[in-house]
Design a protein around this motif. Sequence first.
Motif, PDB file in Angstrom:
ATOM      1  N   MET A 200       0.913  -1.121  -0.119  1.00  0.00           N
ATOM      2  CA  MET A 200      -0.110   0.111   0.093  1.00  0.00           C
ATOM      3  C   MET A 200       0.667   1.273   0.117  1.00  0.00           C
ATOM      4  O   MET A 200       0.410   2.353  -0.210  1.00  0.00           O
ATOM      5  N   VAL A 201       2.157   1.049   0.562  1.00  0.00           N
ATOM      6  CA  VAL A 201       3.066   2.278   0.558  1.00  0.00           C
ATOM      7  C   VAL A 201       4.131   2.368  -0.320  1.00  0.00           C
ATOM      8  O   VAL A 201       4.506   1.237  -0.764  1.00  0.00           O
ATOM      9  N   SER A 202       5.005   3.390  -0.313  1.00  0.00           N
ATOM     10  CA  SER A 202       5.936   3.576  -1.101  1.00  0.00           C
ATOM     11  C   SER A 202       7.020   2.623  -0.690  1.00  0.00           C
ATOM     12  O   SER A 202       7.251   2.135   0.389  1.00  0.00           O
ATOM     13  N   LEU A 203       8.151   2.409  -1.622  1.00  0.00           N
ATOM     14  CA  LEU A 203       9.392   1.524  -1.269  1.00  0.00           C
ATOM     15  C   LEU A 203      10.406   2.547  -0.927  1.00  0.00           C
ATOM     16  O   LEU A 203      10.651   3.190  -1.764  1.00  0.00           O
ATOM     17  N   PRO A 204      11.294   2.197   0.085  1.00  0.00           N
ATOM     18  CA  PRO A 204      11.169   1.507   1.100  1.00  0.00           C
ATOM     19  C   PRO A 204       9.899   1.975   2.077  1.00  0.00           C
ATOM     20  O   PRO A 204       9.556   3.257   1.974  1.00  0.00           O
ATOM     21  N   PHE A 205       9.366   1.320   2.943  1.00  0.00           N
ATOM     22  CA  PHE A 205       8.205   1.767   3.612  1.00  0.00           C
ATOM     23  C   PHE A 205       8.628   2.890   4.360  1.00  0.00           C
ATOM     24  O   PHE A 205       9.537   2.967   5.016  1.00  0.00           O
ATOM     25  N   PRO A 206       7.760   4.179   4.448  1.00  0.00           N
ATOM     26  CA  PRO A 206       7.973   5.296   4.835  1.00  0.00           C
ATOM     27  C   PRO A 206       7.774   5.238   6.546  1.00  0.00           C
ATOM     28  O   PRO A 206       7.011   4.276   6.808  1.00  0.00           O
ATOM     29  N   ALA A 207       8.059   6.242   7.248  1.00  0.00           N
ATOM     30  CA  ALA A 207       7.643   6.382   8.420  1.00  0.00           C
ATOM     31  C   ALA A 207       6.143   6.875   8.414  1.00  0.00           C
ATOM     32  O   ALA A 207       5.708   7.742   7.899  1.00  0.00           O
ATOM     33  N   PRO A 208       5.345   6.290   9.342  1.00  0.00           N
ATOM     34  CA  PRO A 208       3.801   6.567   9.075  1.00  0.00           C
ATOM     35  C   PRO A 208       3.771   7.981  10.193  1.00  0.00           C
ATOM     36  O   PRO A 208       3.109   7.591  11.362  1.00  0.00           O
ATOM     37  N   GLU A 209       4.207   8.769   9.861  1.00  0.00           N
ATOM     38  CA  GLU A 209       4.165  10.030  10.849  1.00  0.00           C
ATOM     39  C   GLU A 209       2.868  10.909  10.640  1.00  0.00           C
ATOM     40  O   GLU A 209       2.879  12.064  11.385  1.00  0.00           O
ATOM     41  N   TRP A 210       1.966  10.701   9.812  1.00  0.00           N
ATOM     42  CA  TRP A 210       1.022  11.555   9.752  1.00  0.00           C
ATOM     43  C   TRP A 210      -0.008  11.249  11.089  1.00  0.00           C
ATOM     44  O   TRP A 210       0.145  10.429  11.858  1.00  0.00           O
ATOM     45  N   PHE A 212      -2.860  10.307  11.508  1.00  0.00           N
ATOM     46  CA  PHE A 212      -3.706   9.203  11.746  1.00  0.00           C
ATOM     47  C   PHE A 212      -3.163   7.995  11.750  1.00  0.00           C
ATOM     48  O   PHE A 212      -2.130   7.887  11.164  1.00  0.00           O
ATOM     49  N   PRO A 213      -3.635   7.356  12.451  1.00  0.00           N
ATOM     50  CA  PRO A 213      -3.079   5.720  12.645  1.00  0.00           C
ATOM     51  C   PRO A 213      -3.050   5.144  11.315  1.00  0.00           C
ATOM     52  O   PRO A 213      -3.892   5.081  10.699  1.00  0.00           O
ATOM     53  N   ALA A 214      -1.799   4.802  10.593  1.00  0.00           N
ATOM     54  CA  ALA A 214      -1.728   4.270   9.423  1.00  0.00           C
ATOM     55  C   ALA A 214      -2.146   2.680   9.388  1.00  0.00           C
ATOM     56  O   ALA A 214      -1.306   2.100  10.153  1.00  0.00           O
TER      57      ALA A 214
ATOM     58  N   LEU B  39      -8.919   4.349   7.901  1.00  0.00           N
ATOM     59  CA  LEU B  39      -9.376   4.400   6.396  1.00  0.00           C
ATOM     60  C   LEU B  39      -9.836   5.810   5.946  1.00  0.00           C
ATOM     61  O   LEU B  39      -9.283   6.322   4.647  1.00  0.00           O
ATOM     62  N   MET B  40     -10.295   6.635   6.784  1.00  0.00           N
ATOM     63  CA  MET B  40     -10.750   7.936   6.516  1.00  0.00           C
ATOM     64  C   MET B  40      -9.507   8.646   6.260  1.00  0.00           C
ATOM     65  O   MET B  40      -9.285   9.727   5.583  1.00  0.00           O
ATOM     66  N   GLY B  41      -8.534   8.547   7.366  1.00  0.00           N
ATOM     67  CA  GLY B  41      -7.337   9.286   7.241  1.00  0.00           C
ATOM     68  C   GLY B  41      -6.383   9.067   5.897  1.00  0.00           C
ATOM     69  O   GLY B  41      -5.591   9.667   5.758  1.00  0.00           O
ATOM     70  N   MET B  42      -6.739   8.100   5.213  1.00  0.00           N
ATOM     71  CA  MET B  42      -5.903   7.744   3.842  1.00  0.00           C
ATOM     72  C   MET B  42      -6.218   8.972   2.994  1.00  0.00           C
ATOM     73  O   MET B  42      -5.532   9.259   2.134  1.00  0.00           O
ATOM     74  N   ALA B  43      -7.158   9.708   3.300  1.00  0.00           N
ATOM     75  CA  ALA B  43      -7.499  11.061   2.664  1.00  0.00           C
ATOM     76  C   ALA B  43      -7.850  11.045   1.258  1.00  0.00           C
ATOM     77  O   ALA B  43      -7.486  12.026   0.629  1.00  0.00           O
TER      78      ALA B  43
END
Lengths: 399, 228
Positions: A200-210, A212-214, B39-43
């Motif tokens: 689901m994410v870019s390579l290499p996996f990024p830091a989920p720092e947003w 919201f819970p990733a 899921l919502m946070g995927m924006a």
Amino acid sequence: MNVVQRSVRLHYLDNLRAFAMLAGIFFHAALAYSPMMHNVWPTADAANHWGFDVFAWSSHLFRMPVFFMMAGFFAALLMQKRGGLAFSKNRLLRIALPLVLFLPILSVITMWIIGDALAHVTHKSPFLGFVQMMMTMPEPPQPPLSTMHLWFLYHLLFFYVLTYVLKTLLGHKVLDWLTELKPLTLLLAMIISMVPALYMVSLPFPAPEWIFPALWALWFYGLFFALGYGFFSHAKLILQFDPYRHYWLILGVLSFAAFYALLPESLIPEEYAPGTQPVGWLKLGMTALEATASVVLTLCTVLYAKRLLNFSSMVLRYISRVSYWVYIVHLPLLFWIQFHLLDLDWHIGFKFIVGTAATLLLSCLSFHLLVSWTSLSRLFVGNSSVKLSQAKPAIQQDV
Amino acid sequence: MTTALTNLQMIKRLVIKDWELAKKTIAAYMIAGIFTVGLMGMATTYTFNIGAILMITLLIVIGARSAIELVVNEKKDQTLPFILSLPVTVQDYALAKLLSNLVLYFVPWFILLVSMLVVIVSTPIYNGVIPLVVLVSMYILMAYCFYLGTALLSYSEGYTVAVMIVTNLLLNGFIIGLMWMPQINQTMEAASASWNPTSLLILAALIAISLAALLLTAYLQKRKTSFL
């Protein structure tokens, strides 16, 4: 008659924590001299070398998973020793409170450091150039809400909630079931189940720092957390891999080598530079390699640490003691130092050493000035050594 | 004084009993809640819309299960006569039920609403949808107050489910009605939330009706002489 409780200090976990924290500083420092991160990293130097990429991305695949595995182990330990309510209080004090207290402070400090660099650094990194360009716009876009490097604490809180939830819903059924699996089946199950999350994410996996819970991170790191949690009561979960550790290490290194060879030259996130990230089958294959390297190298780190780091060292004990505080403050400090290094005409190897050494020194200094003698020590030091007292005898022998 | 304290203890115990009964269900909702927020946070528009639908579903399901599981089933399973044989007055029991249900629903409702608002504020999604989101969530809370009241007063599965069906059917009408209102739909794509007199009036009405429903429930409960 009182039964004397024997405390077993797990030196290798103390030491592993110290090394993992040091690796974190080296990792962030190395990104400044990484060719792949040149266009992205705030402190990217004009000069770079592929050796920093090899170090950074190989350690990236297992460093944070190791932290999550240890966090799972300590969660199980704490829960067994103190019970659910005391566990919740402890985690709120030691994880939630530092997050709430320090995220705003670190955000403001980092913004100030970037502003200072924009004003004073002559040889700006591409990131600084981008920020400068954005600031000339009539209505510059707001930076996204970020948990910065404290995403680790943020996601830990979700893991504690999920631990409670799964314990309430399933009890020990899942752990018992996992323990019954053969080593290869367990390994394959972990790798295969991680692939969709990492895809689901870019390579290499990024830091989920947003902010919201990733979901991908909750699954990916959650598996390591669960493994660590299970390791506390079912030592077999990890120790069953020990007899073949050399083979696992070779598999991990080969997987990483193949993964690294296939990585694009520049790691710009897909949303900023469409078409630069691998897609389709190539991405799937690379994700499988990434998951394999991550799982196998994480296991090897714990297994080798148990063999090689199970000794008492004053230096490592000290580093372990300050590690939480150093983790909190190291990134803004490192940025500040590396921004100042951008204009110096030094060899990048020397800049790397100066950057990491000065960051470590200032972090430790700030620990003694601000933490060790104040009430902050309750948050950042606590009972930092890993002891198994009042635990099941089987655990004391095995782990 | 001693009686009041004793009653307080009993009420507390009854609330804890409900918590113990509901905690597995709440644990499952927590997983669903974290998943939905993630899921919502995927924006992306797609994930946000799916997340929003899941969120509304979750809010309705939590309320429905809590009312049925903690109130109606208590009579069905013959737990109610047993509890009333304990040193507890019918009023204590009614108050404990009201409290536990409100807490067990209001806390998740509030967390989910705040999460949804944080998602909207911190993503490129138009902040103009905030009044709509708040009003729909408030409607769901109001509907919950209705069927909780029905459950507490009647202990009838049939009546409670009937009220659930009616209020949930009306939810669709409520959303469509809001979307038709120029004062609501014209500001939905605005960069900031626009609370105009119409939306504020609807919000005030929803809060007032919810409170009225709860107060009426409490009043009628107090007048009740038999719970069996």
